[in-house]
Design an enzyme around this catalytic site. Structure first.
Site, mmCIF file in Angstrom:
data_model
loop_
_atom_site.group_PDB
_atom_site.id
_atom_site.type_symbol
_atom_site.label_atom_id
_atom_site.label_comp_id
_atom_site.label_asym_id
_atom_site.label_seq_id
_atom_site.Cartn_x
_atom_site.Cartn_y
_atom_site.Cartn_z
ATOM 1 N N HIS A 1 0.914 -1.217 -0.080
ATOM 2 C CA HIS A 1 0.024 0.012 0.049
ATOM 3 C C HIS A 1 0.790 1.311 -0.181
ATOM 4 O O HIS A 1 0.778 2.189 0.906
ATOM 5 C CB HIS A 1 -0.869 0.150 1.149
ATOM 6 C CG HIS A 1 -2.071 -0.943 0.909
ATOM 7 N ND1 HIS A 1 -3.158 -0.509 0.420
ATOM 8 C CD2 HIS A 1 -2.331 -2.075 1.411
ATOM 9 C CE1 HIS A 1 -4.146 -1.466 0.350
ATOM 10 N NE2 HIS A 1 -3.508 -2.522 0.864
ATOM 11 N N HIS B 1 0.709 -8.101 -2.270
ATOM 12 C CA HIS B 1 -0.209 -8.254 -3.724
ATOM 13 C C HIS B 1 0.195 -7.350 -4.915
ATOM 14 O O HIS B 1 -0.363 -6.462 -4.852
ATOM 15 C CB HIS B 1 -1.745 -7.962 -3.441
ATOM 16 C CG HIS B 1 -1.987 -6.706 -2.530
ATOM 17 N ND1 HIS B 1 -1.426 -5.430 -2.812
ATOM 18 C CD2 HIS B 1 -2.962 -6.598 -1.585
ATOM 19 C CE1 HIS B 1 -1.902 -4.620 -1.617
ATOM 20 N NE2 HIS B 1 -2.887 -5.262 -1.056
ATOM 21 N N ASP C 1 -6.405 -12.701 -0.179
ATOM 22 C CA ASP C 1 -6.777 -11.110 0.376
ATOM 23 C C ASP C 1 -8.455 -11.101 0.508
ATOM 24 O O ASP C 1 -9.106 -10.306 0.267
ATOM 25 C CB ASP C 1 -6.533 -10.405 -0.875
ATOM 26 C CG ASP C 1 -6.510 -8.866 -0.304
ATOM 27 O OD1 ASP C 1 -6.648 -8.848 1.042
ATOM 28 O OD2 ASP C 1 -6.510 -7.948 -1.081
#
Length: 395
Positions: A190, A211, A277
């Site tokens: 992120h 991810h 996720d």
């Protein structure tokens, strides 16, 4: 107990004409095919190690940020139905009371019989994200790390599997080095970090990127003007550095086949893990759900087998189990094979967590976490430490 009449998926090959023997909680070994009163007939299907999920938020209507034993157990039973036998309970961006509640329940759940997947510990995930890369996480709690706050979280370092930081944040290095000093494995995610900032993070101890391709910087986001040279970001650094492992959400919604193929080509099955996720809407109908703690989470929708924002303009977490990710990756990446794809859902994530000596492959001495799949790779039976936790024929 012996599993027979199928194909064993080992770490480096497929093996037919053999049986896997389980004694108590552990795998005793592989022997010649046999049939006796204690044999479990695989009926021509596959026997694989139990899946290991590094990145999972919820399922069956619950989120780990609910912070209750009943929520944890329901999520673990849900993901066991999809072949997951071990998982890192993953938090969301939230204020301190909710994070601490999550960490307390992780400590209570680690080692407890959940009736499903084993809780390996906590994946500390937020609030130390870049605000412009927060994805679906609630925006208000997003902030830079401050030692006076994160020391309270690190009081639970004994149950941390991993911790995530956006490397460009003020205080990121202090947080990262505090985690590393306690043996906590470090992730970056992120983040709109530059290539150089990722290099700095590697020097602090970061070894895994959350991810791949999702909620991260690439050269397009980092081009400041037409007169400045184009710069690389976290995506390019992840693909470039062999020191970094990473993960993909292979649900068929987050990434198309070309990106899955690129990840596989650059990282290979030893450095690339599959993750779900998944949020609370796994095995639930389409509709509105809360991502994160029910008191202050973000409202999202389950629609067409994925989570989406309320306005439908962006994806918002996964809603599929690991079995779906395995099937999707195998179908979308023609260069791969069943051995490698199963490895990415089992031994590779186990190695990323430093747990490859006890889980992740069908080998003597390891825990008897095993999953029976049919010929189409649908889950039939799931055993955690030799104990049956799911039987499709009983549902």
């Amino acid at each position: 107990m012996n599993f027979t009449n199928g194909t064993l998926v080992l770490r480096d090959r497929l093996l037919t004409g053999a049986s896997l023997e389980v004694v108590g909680e552990s795998i005793k070994g592989i022997s010649a095919a046999r049939a006796d009163a204690e044999s479990i007939d695989l009926d021509g299907g596959y026997l694989v190690p139990g899946f290991v999920d590094l990145h999972v938020h919820g399922g069956a209507g619950h989120d780990f940020m609910d912070g209750t034993a009943s929520a944890f157990d329901a999520i673990c039973r849900c993901h066991a139905r999809h072949g997951t036998t071990s998982l890192a309970a993953t938090s969301t961006a939230a204020d301190a009371p909710y994070i601490l509640r999550f960490l307390r329940e992780c400590r209570a759940a680690k080692g407890r019989d959940t009736g499903g997947a084993r809780v390996l510990g906590a994946h500390f995930y937020g609030p130390y994200f870049a605000a412009n890369a927060r994805g679906v996480h609630p925006g208000t709690p997003i902030r830079a790390p401050e030692e006076s706050e994160f020391q309270h979280y690190l009081d639970y370092s004994d149950i941390f599997c991993t911790a995530t930081i956006a490397p460009e944040l003020p205080g990121a290095e202090v947080f990262a080095r505090a985690c590393a000093s306690r043996g906590i494995r470090l992730n970056a995610g992120h983040s709109h970090a530059t290539f150089g900032q990722v290099v700095d993070a590697i020097n602090w101890g970061v070894r895994h990127i959350d991810h791949l391709f999702c909620a991260m910087s690439d050269r397009a986001k980092l081009r400041q003007s037409q007169t400045f040279p184009m710069r690389g970001g976290m995506m390019e650094a992840t693909l470039f550095f062999d020191d970094l492992t990473t993960e993909v959400i292979a649900d068929g919604k987050h990434l198309d086949g070309a990106l899955l193929r690129l990840a596989y080509k650059c990282k290979g099955p030893e450095r690339l893990a599959l993750v779900t996720d998944a949020m609370r809407a796994v095995d639930c109908p389409d509709g509105e759900y809360t991502f994160g703690p029910p008191e202050h989470g973000e409202r999202i929708r389950r629609f067409s087998n994925v989570g989406v924002t309320m306005d439908g303009t962006a994806l918002a977490s996964g809603v599929m189990g690991m079995d779906a990710c395995v099937r999707t990756f195998l179908s979308e990446v023609p260069e791969t094979n069943l051995v490698d794809v199963i490895r990415m859902a089992t031994l590779t994530p186990a190695r990323i967590l430093g747990l490859e000596q006890s889980i992740g492959s069908l080998e003597a001495g390891k825990l008897a976490d095993v999953v029976a799949l049919d010929a189409e790779l649908n889950v039939k039976l799931v055993y955690v430490a030799g104990r049956k936790v799911f039987d499709r024929s009983a549902t």
